[in-house]
Design a protein around this motif. Structure first.
Motif, PDB file in Angstrom:
ATOM      1  N   GLN A  20     117.021  86.695  19.538  1.00 25.75           N
ATOM      2  CA  GLN A  20     117.338  86.868  20.955  1.00 25.75           C
ATOM      3  C   GLN A  20     118.451  87.885  21.135  1.00 25.75           C
ATOM      4  O   GLN A  20     118.404  88.720  22.042  1.00 25.75           O
ATOM      5  N   HIS A  21     119.451  87.846  20.263  1.00 28.12           N
ATOM      6  CA  HIS A  21     120.558  88.817  20.334  1.00 28.12           C
ATOM      7  C   HIS A  21     120.021  90.219  20.088  1.00 28.12           C
ATOM      8  O   HIS A  21     120.371  91.161  20.799  1.00 28.12           O
ATOM      9  N   PHE A  22     119.137  90.378  19.096  1.00 30.63           N
ATOM     10  CA  PHE A  22     118.553  91.690  18.811  1.00 30.63           C
ATOM     11  C   PHE A  22     117.731  92.170  19.993  1.00 30.63           C
ATOM     12  O   PHE A  22     117.758  93.341  20.354  1.00 30.63           O
ATOM     13  N   SER A  23     116.997  91.264  20.623  1.00 32.01           N
ATOM     14  CA  SER A  23     116.174  91.624  21.769  1.00 32.01           C
ATOM     15  C   SER A  23     117.045  92.099  22.928  1.00 32.01           C
ATOM     16  O   SER A  23     116.710  93.068  23.608  1.00 32.01           O
ATOM     17  N   LYS A  24     118.168  91.419  23.171  1.00 33.30           N
ATOM     18  CA  LYS A  24     119.075  91.840  24.242  1.00 33.30           C
ATOM     19  C   LYS A  24     119.651  93.210  23.956  1.00 33.30           C
ATOM     20  O   LYS A  24     119.733  94.062  24.840  1.00 33.30           O
ATOM     21  N   LEU A  25     120.039  93.453  22.691  1.00 33.83           N
ATOM     22  CA  LEU A  25     120.569  94.769  22.344  1.00 33.83           C
ATOM     23  C   LEU A  25     119.506  95.839  22.492  1.00 33.83           C
ATOM     24  O   LEU A  25     119.767  96.936  22.988  1.00 33.83           O
ATOM     25  N   SER A  26     118.299  95.516  22.058  1.00 30.33           N
ATOM     26  CA  SER A  26     117.212  96.470  22.160  1.00 30.33           C
ATOM     27  C   SER A  26     116.948  96.824  23.623  1.00 30.33           C
ATOM     28  O   SER A  26     116.775  97.996  23.957  1.00 30.33           O
ATOM     29  N   ASN A  27     116.925  95.824  24.502  1.00 35.07           N
ATOM     30  CA  ASN A  27     116.734  96.091  25.929  1.00 35.07           C
ATOM     31  C   ASN A  27     117.856  96.950  26.485  1.00 35.07           C
ATOM     32  O   ASN A  27     117.626  97.852  27.288  1.00 35.07           O
ATOM     33  N   TYR A  29     119.648  99.208  24.888  1.00 34.20           N
ATOM     34  CA  TYR A  29     119.510 100.598  24.456  1.00 34.20           C
ATOM     35  C   TYR A  29     118.360 101.297  25.164  1.00 34.20           C
ATOM     36  O   TYR A  29     118.439 102.482  25.471  1.00 34.20           O
ATOM     37  N   TRP A  30     117.270 100.582  25.449  1.00 34.80           N
ATOM     38  CA  TRP A  30     116.181 101.189  26.203  1.00 34.80           C
ATOM     39  C   TRP A  30     116.618 101.514  27.625  1.00 34.80           C
ATOM     40  O   TRP A  30     116.279 102.564  28.175  1.00 34.80           O
ATOM     41  N   GLN A  31     117.397 100.619  28.221  1.00 33.48           N
ATOM     42  CA  GLN A  31     117.896 100.879  29.563  1.00 33.48           C
ATOM     43  C   GLN A  31     118.857 102.065  29.561  1.00 33.48           C
ATOM     44  O   GLN A  31     118.820 102.906  30.468  1.00 33.48           O
TER      45      GLN A  31
END
Length: 101
Positions: A20-27, A29-31
């Protein structure tokens, strides 16, 4: 259970939190990438073709000449202040020769 790179056994809950932490970071960076591309449209598309402009070229050449004229005495005086009195002339000549090369 999964093994971490240190050999510690991680629980499923810890694995889920890491994902979940990786997913939040990934989102995030995409934003950030999307905002950057929208802020600078020239990065997103290459529609404009750069052309040479006589005024721009002249300004770059004049600026280069001014910086070169400023650099020669500046370096000569800077390095001359670091040597003894008897070596000042040689150091100034060295700076001038290095700039000429």
């Amino acid at each position: 259970m999964a093994f971490h790179d240190t050999g510690v056994v991680l629980s499923k809950k810890t694995e889920l939190n890491n994902l979940q932490h990786f997913s939040k970071l990934s989102n995030f960076y995409w934003q950030l990438l999307l905002i950057t591309l929208l802020s600078f449209p020239s990065l997103a598309s290459a529609e404009e073709v750069a052309t040479l402009n006589a005024g721009d070229t002249a300004w770059v050449l004049i600026s280069t000449a001014l910086v070169l004229m400023m650099t020669v005495p500046g370096l000569a005086l800077f390095y001359s202040g670091m040597v003894r009195k008897k070596n000042i002339l040689g150091t100034m000549a060295h700076s001038l020769g290095a700039t000429a090369v």
